[in-house]
Motif scaffolding. Structure first.
Motif, short mmCIF file in Angstrom:
data_model
loop_
_atom_site.label_atom_id
_atom_site.label_comp_id
_atom_site.label_asym_id
_atom_site.label_seq_id
_atom_site.Cartn_x
_atom_site.Cartn_y
_atom_site.Cartn_z
N PHE A 100 67.00 45.76 50.46
CA PHE A 100 68.02 45.02 51.21
C PHE A 100 69.11 44.45 50.32
O PHE A 100 70.23 44.23 50.77
CB PHE A 100 67.36 43.89 52.01
N LEU A 101 68.76 44.21 49.05
CA LEU A 101 69.72 43.62 48.12
C LEU A 101 70.09 44.63 47.04
O LEU A 101 69.25 45.41 46.59
CB LEU A 101 69.12 42.36 47.48
N LEU A 102 71.34 44.59 46.63
CA LEU A 102 71.82 45.47 45.56
C LEU A 102 71.42 44.86 44.23
O LEU A 102 71.96 43.83 43.82
CB LEU A 102 73.34 45.62 45.65
N ARG A 103 70.45 45.48 43.60
CA ARG A 103 69.92 44.97 42.34
C ARG A 103 69.76 46.10 41.33
O ARG A 103 69.85 47.27 41.68
CB ARG A 103 68.55 44.31 42.58
N THR A 104 69.49 45.71 40.08
CA THR A 104 69.31 46.70 39.03
C THR A 104 67.88 46.72 38.48
O THR A 104 67.61 47.40 37.48
CB THR A 104 70.30 46.48 37.88
N THR A 105 66.99 45.97 39.12
CA THR A 105 65.60 45.94 38.67
C THR A 105 64.71 46.60 39.70
O THR A 105 64.86 46.40 40.91
CB THR A 105 65.12 44.51 38.43
N ALA A 106 63.77 47.39 39.22
CA ALA A 106 62.94 48.19 40.12
C ALA A 106 62.14 47.33 41.09
O ALA A 106 61.95 47.71 42.25
CB ALA A 106 62.02 49.09 39.30
N ARG A 107 61.68 46.17 40.65
CA ARG A 107 60.80 45.37 41.50
C ARG A 107 61.54 44.83 42.73
O ARG A 107 60.92 44.36 43.67
CB ARG A 107 60.20 44.21 40.72
N GLU A 108 62.88 44.88 42.73
CA GLU A 108 63.66 44.37 43.86
C GLU A 108 63.76 45.40 44.99
O GLU A 108 64.28 45.08 46.06
CB GLU A 108 65.06 44.00 43.40
N TYR A 109 63.29 46.60 44.77
CA TYR A 109 63.40 47.65 45.78
C TYR A 109 62.06 47.84 46.49
O TYR A 109 61.01 47.80 45.87
CB TYR A 109 63.87 48.96 45.14
N ASP A 110 62.15 48.07 47.79
CA ASP A 110 60.95 48.09 48.62
C ASP A 110 60.41 49.48 48.90
O ASP A 110 59.21 49.64 49.13
CB ASP A 110 61.27 47.42 49.97
N TYR A 111 61.28 50.47 48.91
CA TYR A 111 60.86 51.82 49.30
C TYR A 111 61.28 52.80 48.21
O TYR A 111 62.40 52.69 47.68
CB TYR A 111 61.49 52.22 50.65
N TRP A 112 60.41 53.76 47.96
CA TRP A 112 60.63 54.70 46.87
C TRP A 112 60.35 56.13 47.33
O TRP A 112 59.45 56.37 48.14
CB TRP A 112 59.69 54.38 45.70
N GLY A 113 61.11 57.06 46.74
CA GLY A 113 60.81 58.47 46.92
C GLY A 113 59.78 58.92 45.91
O GLY A 113 59.30 58.13 45.08
N GLN A 114 59.44 60.18 45.98
CA GLN A 114 58.38 60.73 45.13
C GLN A 114 58.89 61.16 43.76
O GLN A 114 58.10 61.41 42.86
CB GLN A 114 57.71 61.92 45.83
N GLY A 115 60.19 61.25 43.59
CA GLY A 115 60.77 61.61 42.31
C GLY A 115 61.10 63.09 42.19
O GLY A 115 60.48 63.93 42.86
N THR A 116 62.06 63.39 41.35
CA THR A 116 62.42 64.77 41.06
C THR A 116 62.67 64.90 39.56
O THR A 116 63.30 64.03 38.95
CB THR A 116 63.66 65.22 41.87
N GLN A 117 62.14 65.94 38.96
CA GLN A 117 62.21 66.12 37.51
C GLN A 117 63.57 66.67 37.10
O GLN A 117 64.03 67.68 37.66
CB GLN A 117 61.10 67.06 37.04
N VAL A 118 64.15 66.04 36.09
CA VAL A 118 65.36 66.56 35.46
C VAL A 118 65.05 66.79 33.99
O VAL A 118 64.59 65.88 33.29
CB VAL A 118 66.53 65.55 35.59
N THR A 119 65.27 68.01 33.54
CA THR A 119 65.02 68.36 32.15
C THR A 119 66.29 68.94 31.55
O THR A 119 66.85 69.91 32.10
CB THR A 119 63.87 69.38 32.02
N VAL A 120 66.74 68.34 30.46
CA VAL A 120 67.96 68.78 29.79
C VAL A 120 67.57 69.33 28.43
O VAL A 120 67.04 68.61 27.59
CB VAL A 120 68.96 67.63 29.64
N SER A 121 67.83 70.60 28.23
CA SER A 121 67.48 71.24 26.96
C SER A 121 68.65 71.17 25.99
O SER A 121 69.81 71.20 26.39
CB SER A 121 67.09 72.69 27.20
N SER A 122 68.32 71.09 24.72
CA SER A 122 69.36 70.97 23.69
C SER A 122 69.81 72.34 23.20
O SER A 122 69.24 73.35 23.52
CB SER A 122 68.84 70.15 22.51
#
Length: 122
Positions: A100-122
């Motif tokens: 509900f609030l715009l924050r920069t800390t993870a604990r302030e967010y209530d709902y999360w997705g499952q994540g998606t992997q990003v891999t950057v090769s050099s």
């Protein structure tokens, strides 16, 4: 309750681009600020970017300013993270989160997705 599903991750060479999507379902999407976070192996979850429900306020972590752009389409219940000039240090699992609030800390967010992997090769 809000359900979030990320997509768009993958393997890219350094200097390349990816666009992540976060599709939301459930309660009124525009009521929620959306944040993007990332977590690399052995590291804590890190704030990347966030946008207010209306889209009028945006935050970025310094390391991605000028390279990443967060946007949202409330009509489509979707938030995007356009990532350009990718670096190997951007490699992580990327998560979107709603709160509900715009924050920069993870604990302030209530709902999360499952994540998606990003891999950057050099």
């Amino acid at each position: 309750q809000v359900q979030l599903v990320e997509s768009g991750g993958g393997l890219v060479q350094a200097g390349g681009s990816l666009r992540l999507s976060c599709a939301a379902s459930g309660r009124t999407f525009s009521n929620y600020a959306i944040g993007w976070f990332r977590q690399a192996p052995g590291k804590e979850r890190e704030f990347v970017a966030a946008k207010s429900g209306s889209g009028s306020i945006t935050y970025y972590v310094d390391s991605v300013k000028g390279r990443f752009t967060i946007s949202r389409d409330n009509a489509k219940n979707t938030v995007y993270l356009q990532m350009n000039s990718l670096k190997p240090e951007d490699t992580a699992v990327y998560y979107c989160a709603a709160g509900f609030l715009l924050r920069t800390t993870a604990r302030e967010y209530d709902y999360w997705g499952q994540g998606t992997q990003v891999t950057v090769s050099s």
